[in-house]
Design a protein around this motif. Structure first.
Motif, PDB file in Angstrom:
ATOM      1  N   UNK A 197       0.840  -1.208   0.000  1.00  0.00           N
ATOM      2  CA  UNK A 197       0.000   0.000   0.000  1.00  0.00           C
ATOM      3  C   UNK A 197       0.872   1.254   0.000  1.00  0.00           C
ATOM      4  N   UNK A 198       1.947   1.240   0.789  1.00  0.00           N
ATOM      5  CA  UNK A 198       2.853   2.400   0.809  1.00  0.00           C
ATOM      6  C   UNK A 198       3.506   2.603  -0.555  1.00  0.00           C
ATOM      7  N   UNK A 199       3.810   1.512  -1.242  1.00  0.00           N
ATOM      8  CA  UNK A 199       4.377   1.610  -2.579  1.00  0.00           C
ATOM      9  C   UNK A 199       3.348   2.156  -3.572  1.00  0.00           C
ATOM     10  N   UNK A 200       2.094   1.753  -3.400  1.00  0.00           N
ATOM     11  CA  UNK A 200       1.028   2.301  -4.242  1.00  0.00           C
ATOM     12  C   UNK A 200       0.943   3.814  -4.060  1.00  0.00           C
ATOM     13  N   UNK A 201       1.006   4.276  -2.815  1.00  0.00           N
ATOM     14  CA  UNK A 201       0.959   5.711  -2.542  1.00  0.00           C
ATOM     15  C   UNK A 201       2.184   6.426  -3.100  1.00  0.00           C
ATOM     16  N   UNK A 202       3.323   5.743  -3.076  1.00  0.00           N
ATOM     17  CA  UNK A 202       4.552   6.317  -3.637  1.00  0.00           C
ATOM     18  C   UNK A 202       4.362   6.639  -5.119  1.00  0.00           C
ATOM     19  N   UNK A 203       3.875   5.651  -5.865  1.00  0.00           N
ATOM     20  CA  UNK A 203       3.662   5.885  -7.290  1.00  0.00           C
ATOM     21  C   UNK A 203       2.476   6.816  -7.534  1.00  0.00           C
ATOM     22  N   UNK A 204       1.490   6.799  -6.630  1.00  0.00           N
ATOM     23  CA  UNK A 204       0.349   7.698  -6.779  1.00  0.00           C
ATOM     24  C   UNK A 204       0.795   9.150  -6.736  1.00  0.00           C
ATOM     25  N   UNK A 205       1.827   9.450  -5.963  1.00  0.00           N
ATOM     26  CA  UNK A 205       2.352  10.826  -5.911  1.00  0.00           C
ATOM     27  C   UNK A 205       2.864  11.262  -7.281  1.00  0.00           C
ATOM     28  N   UNK A 206       3.604  10.391  -7.953  1.00  0.00           N
ATOM     29  CA  UNK A 206       4.149  10.753  -9.259  1.00  0.00           C
ATOM     30  C   UNK A 206       3.065  10.791 -10.330  1.00  0.00           C
ATOM     31  N   UNK A 207       2.132   9.844 -10.265  1.00  0.00           N
ATOM     32  CA  UNK A 207       1.002   9.901 -11.198  1.00  0.00           C
ATOM     33  C   UNK A 207       0.165  11.153 -10.946  1.00  0.00           C
ATOM     34  N   UNK A 208       0.024  11.527  -9.669  1.00  0.00           N
ATOM     35  CA  UNK A 208      -0.715  12.739  -9.337  1.00  0.00           C
ATOM     36  C   UNK A 208      -0.028  13.981  -9.868  1.00  0.00           C
ATOM     37  N   UNK A 209       1.308  14.020  -9.770  1.00  0.00           N
ATOM     38  CA  UNK A 209       2.064  15.153 -10.315  1.00  0.00           C
ATOM     39  C   UNK A 209       1.885  15.241 -11.829  1.00  0.00           C
ATOM     40  N   UNK A 210       1.918  14.073 -12.485  1.00  0.00           N
ATOM     41  CA  UNK A 210       1.713  14.036 -13.927  1.00  0.00           C
ATOM     42  C   UNK A 210       0.320  14.540 -14.292  1.00  0.00           C
ATOM     43  N   UNK A 211      -0.687  14.084 -13.560  1.00  0.00           N
ATOM     44  CA  UNK A 211      -2.065  14.493 -13.827  1.00  0.00           C
ATOM     45  C   UNK A 211      -2.245  15.988 -13.601  1.00  0.00           C
ATOM     46  N   UNK A 212      -1.698  16.504 -12.494  1.00  0.00           N
ATOM     47  CA  UNK A 212      -1.876  17.923 -12.177  1.00  0.00           C
ATOM     48  C   UNK A 212      -1.186  18.804 -13.219  1.00  0.00           C
ATOM     49  N   UNK A 213       0.046  18.431 -13.581  1.00  0.00           N
ATOM     50  CA  UNK A 213       0.775  19.229 -14.572  1.00  0.00           C
ATOM     51  C   UNK A 213       0.066  19.215 -15.915  1.00  0.00           C
ATOM     52  N   UNK A 214      -0.404  18.047 -16.306  1.00  0.00           N
ATOM     53  CA  UNK A 214      -0.998  17.907 -17.631  1.00  0.00           C
ATOM     54  C   UNK A 214      -2.378  18.545 -17.723  1.00  0.00           C
ATOM     55  N   UNK A 215      -3.180  18.442 -16.695  1.00  0.00           N
ATOM     56  CA  UNK A 215      -4.570  18.880 -16.762  1.00  0.00           C
ATOM     57  C   UNK A 215      -4.828  20.245 -16.134  1.00  0.00           C
ATOM     58  N   UNK A 216      -3.880  20.751 -15.335  1.00  0.00           N
ATOM     59  CA  UNK A 216      -4.102  22.035 -14.683  1.00  0.00           C
ATOM     60  C   UNK A 216      -2.992  23.036 -14.981  1.00  0.00           C
ATOM     61  N   UNK A 217      -1.752  22.729 -14.547  1.00  0.00           N
ATOM     62  CA  UNK A 217      -0.674  23.715 -14.642  1.00  0.00           C
ATOM     63  C   UNK A 217      -0.382  24.151 -16.076  1.00  0.00           C
ATOM     64  N   UNK A 218      -0.183  23.176 -16.953  1.00  0.00           N
ATOM     65  CA  UNK A 218       0.159  23.510 -18.338  1.00  0.00           C
ATOM     66  C   UNK A 218      -0.962  24.273 -19.038  1.00  0.00           C
ATOM     67  N   UNK A 219      -2.236  23.843 -18.929  1.00  0.00           N
ATOM     68  CA  UNK A 219      -3.319  24.642 -19.533  1.00  0.00           C
ATOM     69  C   UNK A 219      -3.405  26.054 -18.949  1.00  0.00           C
ATOM     70  N   UNK A 220      -3.196  26.217 -17.638  1.00  0.00           N
ATOM     71  CA  UNK A 220      -3.231  27.557 -17.037  1.00  0.00           C
ATOM     72  C   UNK A 220      -2.126  28.434 -17.613  1.00  0.00           C
ATOM     73  N   UNK A 221      -0.921  27.867 -17.715  1.00  0.00           N
ATOM     74  CA  UNK A 221       0.177  28.644 -18.289  1.00  0.00           C
ATOM     75  C   UNK A 221      -0.089  28.998 -19.747  1.00  0.00           C
TER      76      UNK A 221
END
Length: 290
Positions: free
Chosen positions: A91-115
């Motif tokens: 479960x801790x490993x799942x959360x580890x990768x979830x952080x990186x997938x979350x960063x990818x999702x946030x950058x792709x769907x929020x940060x980059x479009x805002x910029x």
């Protein structure tokens, strides 16, 4: 051991390994900090010393657990504790990768479009980055690392996907063979799993060489390059660790360890390997294809 003692929860003797592991981790972190913040050429040896202590601790501690297991000191309560511990670890490993997938999702769907001027990012685009179009994949409005070419998902990544899917099948067959007490078949299918994992690592290394030398896709290639190499790199490290773990249990099976009715050490490694495979499927879809 008496029948009464078998019903009691096994309490291990006092061990030096927890404090040895703590010392190893401390030395490793201090060495890494000095390596990143100092030009002293002798600094890397501090980190290497810490890593050596950790490896010594792992061999010693795991060796004692294996010995106790083979001496049948553990009962069903201990087995349940082991299973709960492995579940929480995965479960801790799942959360580890979830952080990186979350960063990818946030950058792709929020940060980059805002910029790029979408939504509330219009002022940011006009004032700071006029003319920047928030299209994914991107190396950002500053064009960090220069232009790059994407990895073809239907070449090496697809091959690696098939390799890992096949390895899930081989380790499952090995598990069924162990439950049937067919040790020869168990060893054969475990070796096949290790080989498939090794081929995966080889192809990923080849992909990195191509990305750096031919595609100019690097860790410094903005947000896409950093998320791509962080996700694939950490996954490759987990595959490497998983292959080492499978190699260890292969030797243990060959030496007569594990019993058809009790073999959690084998099951724990199989769980971990299936977890690594599932993570790759998500990575293949969200990093390479979409």
């Amino acid at each position: 051991m008496s029948e009464a003692s078998k019903d009691q929860y096994y309490v291990p003797h006092l061990a030096k390994w927890p404090i040895v592991g703590s010392i190893g981790l401390t030395v490793t972190v201090l060495g890494a900090i000095n390596l990143l913040n100092s030009e002293n050429p002798g600094t890397p040896w501090v980190m290497y010393l810490g890593l050596a202590i950790i490896i010594w601790m792992m061999f010693g501690w795991f060796g004692e657990v294996v010995k106790e297991s083979e001496e049948r000191l553990y009962n069903t309560q201990v087995d349940t504790s082991f299973r709960m511990g492995m579940i929480w670890f995965i479960f801790s490993e799942v959360m580890f990768f979830a952080c990186f997938f979350g960063a990818l999702f946030y950058a792709r769907n929020f940060s980059v479009p805002w910029l790029g001027g979408e939504g509330t990012g219009l002022a940011t685009n006009e004032v700071l980055y006029p003319g920047y179009e928030g299209v994914w994949p991107t190396n950002g409005p500053l064009d960090l690392g220069g232009q790059f070419t994407l990895i073809d998902p239907y070449h090496l990544p697809l091959v690696n996907t098939l390799l890992l899917l096949a390895s899930s099948v081989t380790i499952t067959i090995a598990h069924h063979a162990l439950r049937a007490n067919n040790r020869k078949q168990t060893v054969i299918w475990l070796i096949a799993t290790v080989l498939l994992g090794a081929i995966f690592i080889f192809y990923q290394a080849e992909e990195y060489v191509i990305a750096y030398q031919e595609y100019n896709l690097k860790l410094s290639s903005g947000i896409y390059g950093s998320t791509f190499f962080m996700l694939t790199g950490f996954h490759g490290m987990h595959v490497t660790l998983g292959a080492i773990m499978i190699s260890v249990i292969t030797v243990r099976v060959w030496r007569g360890h594990f019993r058809p009715e009790s073999h959690f050490g084998f099951e724990a490694v199989a769980w971990y390997w299936h977890f690594v495979d599932v993570v790759w499927l998500g990575l293949f879809i969200f990093v390479y294809i979409i």
